[in-house]
Write a protein that holds these residues in place. Sequence first.
Motif, short mmCIF file in Angstrom:
data_model
loop_
_atom_site.label_atom_id
_atom_site.label_comp_id
_atom_site.label_asym_id
_atom_site.label_seq_id
_atom_site.Cartn_x
_atom_site.Cartn_y
_atom_site.Cartn_z
N VAL A 270 65.04 -28.68 -17.59
CA VAL A 270 64.01 -29.24 -18.45
C VAL A 270 63.79 -30.71 -18.14
O VAL A 270 62.67 -31.20 -18.06
CB VAL A 270 64.38 -29.05 -19.93
CG1 VAL A 270 63.44 -29.85 -20.84
CG2 VAL A 270 64.34 -27.58 -20.31
N VAL A 271 64.88 -31.44 -17.93
CA VAL A 271 64.76 -32.87 -17.62
C VAL A 271 64.01 -33.09 -16.32
O VAL A 271 63.13 -33.94 -16.21
CB VAL A 271 66.17 -33.52 -17.56
CG1 VAL A 271 66.06 -34.95 -17.03
CG2 VAL A 271 66.81 -33.51 -18.93
N MET B 168 60.36 -34.89 -15.81
CA MET B 168 60.19 -36.04 -14.93
C MET B 168 59.07 -35.80 -13.93
O MET B 168 58.27 -36.70 -13.64
CB MET B 168 61.51 -36.34 -14.21
CG MET B 168 62.60 -36.90 -15.11
SD MET B 168 64.16 -37.15 -14.24
CE MET B 168 63.66 -38.41 -13.05
N LEU B 169 58.99 -34.60 -13.36
CA LEU B 169 57.94 -34.29 -12.39
C LEU B 169 56.57 -34.39 -13.05
O LEU B 169 55.63 -34.96 -12.49
CB LEU B 169 58.15 -32.89 -11.81
CG LEU B 169 59.30 -32.74 -10.80
CD1 LEU B 169 59.50 -31.27 -10.43
CD2 LEU B 169 59.00 -33.56 -9.55
N ILE B 170 56.44 -33.81 -14.24
CA ILE B 170 55.15 -33.85 -14.94
C ILE B 170 54.76 -35.30 -15.24
O ILE B 170 53.62 -35.71 -15.05
CB ILE B 170 55.21 -33.04 -16.25
CG1 ILE B 170 55.38 -31.54 -15.93
CG2 ILE B 170 53.96 -33.27 -17.10
CD1 ILE B 170 55.61 -30.68 -17.15
N SER B 171 55.73 -36.09 -15.69
CA SER B 171 55.46 -37.49 -16.00
C SER B 171 55.00 -38.25 -14.78
O SER B 171 54.01 -38.99 -14.81
CB SER B 171 56.72 -38.14 -16.58
OG SER B 171 56.53 -39.52 -16.77
N ILE C 97 51.26 -39.92 -14.30
CA ILE C 97 51.09 -41.36 -14.10
C ILE C 97 50.45 -41.64 -12.75
O ILE C 97 49.53 -42.46 -12.63
CB ILE C 97 52.45 -42.08 -14.20
CG1 ILE C 97 52.99 -41.97 -15.63
CG2 ILE C 97 52.33 -43.55 -13.80
CD1 ILE C 97 54.39 -42.51 -15.81
N GLY C 98 50.89 -40.93 -11.71
CA GLY C 98 50.31 -41.14 -10.38
C GLY C 98 48.83 -40.81 -10.34
O GLY C 98 48.03 -41.53 -9.75
N SER C 99 48.44 -39.71 -11.01
CA SER C 99 47.03 -39.32 -11.03
C SER C 99 46.20 -40.35 -11.77
O SER C 99 45.09 -40.70 -11.35
CB SER C 99 46.88 -37.95 -11.71
OG SER C 99 47.59 -36.95 -10.99
#
Length: 578
Positions: A78-79, A83-86, A90-92
Amino acid sequence: MSIPTTRRRAAFLNNSSNASSGGAQYEDDRDGESYRQHHHHHHHGDVVKSIFGGKISTFANRYTPSLIARYINPTALVVVVAMLISHVTIGSAVYLYAKNGSFFCPVDLVEYINWSGSAALYQGALSFRSKGPYAYDSLVRIQPSSVPKKMEPVPESHRKTFYYDGDKITQPIARAYRSRGWTQVDKPQQAQWIYTYNTNRPWGETLKPWQRFNMLPFYQKWNTKDQFTYYYKQFQHAHPERAPSQYVPETFMLSETVEDIMEFQKKLESGGYKYPWVLKAGSVNQGRGITMIAPSSKELVELPKKALYMLQKQADGGDAEEDEDWEDMIVQSYICNEMTWERRKFDVRMYWLVASIDPLIVLYHDGYVRIGNSDYSEEDFSNTRAHLTTHTFLGAEGKATFDQFEEMVSTYWESKNSRMGSTTGRSYPWPAKSPVEHVRNQFKDAIAEMIEVYQKEAFDIPDGQTITAENAFSFYCADFILDNDLDVWFIEPQNGCGLDEDYYFRLEMHGSLFNGMTDIMEEIWHKQEQGLPVMPLQNVGNWQILYGDGLIYRYEGYQRSHNKASCSATAKKKKFKK
């Protein structure tokens, strides 16, 4: 990008902790308090870990498929996914912002900017009330008020819709309209409100009566230096009982008539040789086409003769290229003993809004300071660039907030009084109750005077001409400098106001400017749909009224001395023998 430590900013930050992000911010604050309560216990880390670790583990064990859970720790999975989604989000957001500008600004930042603009709007309105005349206190009637006119209502399908051209310079304005619940549409024909800096649009002639376009078709009459000079002189001729403007430096036209040139020659012969002058091309901006002319220099002595030669040459057909360089030329007295910002030349940019032309309503808003990038001297006029604050030639131009300007003016005046041995403290040689109020009143008076000069020329629809929309508006700015007596000088009004957001304070300032502008326009348009009197306005925010349906702002009781000293260079320059 540093955040300025001004009083307004301090007040803004004090309010932001509980208001900027709603419930989410409250939860963060509450968790922070929980942390502080356990700070002096040896096991505070275990407390925090148990609170958050337990929540994550419960979530992971409940929603992770059993087959995956046999081989991978659910909590770690889950962590990692979070982190990947975050990071992708942010990058997008950063990519879209860099590619497309503030239209694709991350939502949280847009909301934060809009909130800060509204907060500054409220705080600034209180500030205006506490520092000087507010709203209608200093307005005098010069014309009867108009009869309320009922204008065509906006169709419900188009209400609160706006169109803008997407340019960077118009994005802060569009952002404010979004924050007020307006919806952007793709075509100007669909919009109640239209904003573009390129007003030369064919669809501007086919608007519906209920549409509002920032098109005042006669703004060119004041937006060039030569036209600005011409209409002020016309107004003076029409009103000989009125003294010439005390805000506009004395100016002469050199490319219109022999009489204009001989008037300048007479000025020189009556003492004008001992002053420096500024030669300006009439129809260019941003520091181009400007030449400094030193006192008693050969260039100054020969200038009237050259002007007569060029006028005759143009009448005879002349050389097109040389004539173009001289076209619409004016010469203006240089402002001596100019106030400096840490020994650098500066000017102050203010804003004014024509919120309606039927009836005519104009408002004022504080702006900011533009600072030159080199030490300023009145002893050398050989380098024109050293006497400019415009960013055209000065890449390292500095900027400062109006709060910083207020502090500088107050400190300067107190220091000047101390040097002169004054013990009166709060006794001032002008009607205002503080140095800053005195300066601001001059800004307002100068712009209001300009509105009166151009009322029938640029802020009205002449007989025989029509616009299809029932009303119009536009947003402008104006540039001023100060001398060491705290006298304000009106350099020029501007149609194209740069709205870069290279400093954080400009984000806040734009929020105050355009959130307030939106509220003003909505109130005016709503009243006009109902056939109600537009004045008085209730929702002016940080804007102050300069002209309102026959009322005009006056800085009553202020009259400056025109017996100004020459620049310090006078005593050090040997006069050229004619």
